[in-house]
Motif scaffolding. Structure first.
Motif, short mmCIF file in Angstrom:
data_model
loop_
_atom_site.label_atom_id
_atom_site.label_comp_id
_atom_site.label_asym_id
_atom_site.label_seq_id
_atom_site.Cartn_x
_atom_site.Cartn_y
_atom_site.Cartn_z
N GLN A 105 4.81 10.99 -3.28
CA GLN A 105 3.39 10.65 -3.15
C GLN A 105 3.23 9.22 -2.63
O GLN A 105 2.38 8.95 -1.80
CB GLN A 105 2.67 10.81 -4.49
CG GLN A 105 1.17 10.58 -4.38
CD GLN A 105 0.51 11.65 -3.54
OE1 GLN A 105 0.60 12.84 -3.86
NE2 GLN A 105 -0.17 11.26 -2.48
N THR A 106 4.09 8.32 -3.09
CA THR A 106 4.05 6.94 -2.62
C THR A 106 4.32 6.87 -1.12
O THR A 106 3.63 6.15 -0.39
CB THR A 106 5.08 6.08 -3.39
OG1 THR A 106 4.77 6.14 -4.79
CG2 THR A 106 5.05 4.64 -2.93
N GLU A 107 5.30 7.61 -0.65
CA GLU A 107 5.61 7.64 0.77
C GLU A 107 4.47 8.25 1.59
O GLU A 107 4.12 7.73 2.66
CB GLU A 107 6.91 8.41 1.04
CG GLU A 107 8.15 7.67 0.62
CD GLU A 107 8.31 6.33 1.33
OE1 GLU A 107 8.10 6.26 2.56
OE2 GLU A 107 8.61 5.34 0.64
N LEU A 108 3.87 9.32 1.08
CA LEU A 108 2.73 9.92 1.78
C LEU A 108 1.55 8.96 1.85
O LEU A 108 0.88 8.88 2.88
CB LEU A 108 2.31 11.21 1.08
CG LEU A 108 3.23 12.40 1.26
CD1 LEU A 108 2.82 13.54 0.33
CD2 LEU A 108 3.20 12.87 2.70
N LYS A 151 2.11 6.39 4.57
CA LYS A 151 1.91 6.95 5.90
C LYS A 151 0.43 7.14 6.22
O LYS A 151 0.00 7.01 7.36
CB LYS A 151 2.61 8.30 6.04
CG LYS A 151 4.11 8.20 6.08
CD LYS A 151 4.74 9.58 6.16
CE LYS A 151 6.24 9.49 6.04
NZ LYS A 151 6.85 10.83 5.99
N ASN A 152 -0.36 7.46 5.20
CA ASN A 152 -1.78 7.76 5.40
C ASN A 152 -2.69 6.57 5.15
O ASN A 152 -3.91 6.74 5.16
CB ASN A 152 -2.20 8.90 4.48
CG ASN A 152 -1.52 10.19 4.84
OD1 ASN A 152 -1.21 10.44 5.99
ND2 ASN A 152 -1.26 11.02 3.85
N GLN A 153 -2.12 5.41 4.95
CA GLN A 153 -2.93 4.23 4.66
C GLN A 153 -3.78 3.87 5.87
O GLN A 153 -3.29 3.79 6.99
CB GLN A 153 -2.04 3.04 4.28
CG GLN A 153 -2.81 1.85 3.79
CD GLN A 153 -1.87 0.75 3.31
OE1 GLN A 153 -0.70 0.75 3.64
NE2 GLN A 153 -2.39 -0.17 2.57
N HIS A 154 -5.05 3.68 5.63
CA HIS A 154 -5.99 3.38 6.71
C HIS A 154 -5.93 1.89 7.05
O HIS A 154 -6.01 1.05 6.19
CB HIS A 154 -7.41 3.74 6.27
CG HIS A 154 -8.46 3.37 7.26
ND1 HIS A 154 -8.58 4.02 8.46
CD2 HIS A 154 -9.40 2.42 7.25
CE1 HIS A 154 -9.57 3.48 9.14
NE2 HIS A 154 -10.09 2.51 8.42
N GLN A 155 -5.80 1.63 8.33
CA GLN A 155 -5.84 0.25 8.82
C GLN A 155 -7.12 0.08 9.62
O GLN A 155 -7.31 0.72 10.64
CB GLN A 155 -4.62 -0.04 9.71
CG GLN A 155 -3.30 0.09 9.01
CD GLN A 155 -3.09 -0.99 7.96
OE1 GLN A 155 -3.56 -2.11 8.10
NE2 GLN A 155 -2.40 -0.64 6.91
#
Length: 88
Positions: free
Chosen positions: A64-67, A70-74
């Motif tokens: 979940q941490t890795e997902l 990857k999905n973190q909004h910039q």
């Protein structure tokens, strides 16, 4: 007090809009229903404490941490704009 061509309260409206968007996105990512006993990504068992804390969880903490990374909004732009950009 208005700044540039913006109406009074426009800055607060943008802040409220940004917060509303973030809350809506977070709510859309919440799981519900039955939690998986094993991670869908790696197959490792998901701890009972995690399943109780997050109903509907499908991934172990590591996956979940890795997902999430990857999905973190910039944010790629300034929603408020600047006075200089309005004058161009």
């Amino acid at each position: 007090m208005a700044s540039g061509w913006a109406a009074d309260g426009a800055v607060q409206d943008q802040i409220d809009s940004t917060i509303s968007d973030a809350v809506a996105k977070a709510r859309s990512q919440l799981h519900n229903g039955e939690s998986a006993t094993h991670c869908l990504e790696c197959g490792e068992p998901i701890s009972q404490a995690r399943r109780e804390a997050l109903p509907g969880v499908q991934y172990c903490l590591a996956c979940q941490t890795e997902l999430d990374k990857k999905n973190q909004h910039q944010a790629g732009y300034n929603r408020r704009g600047s006075k200089d950009s309005q004058l161009r």
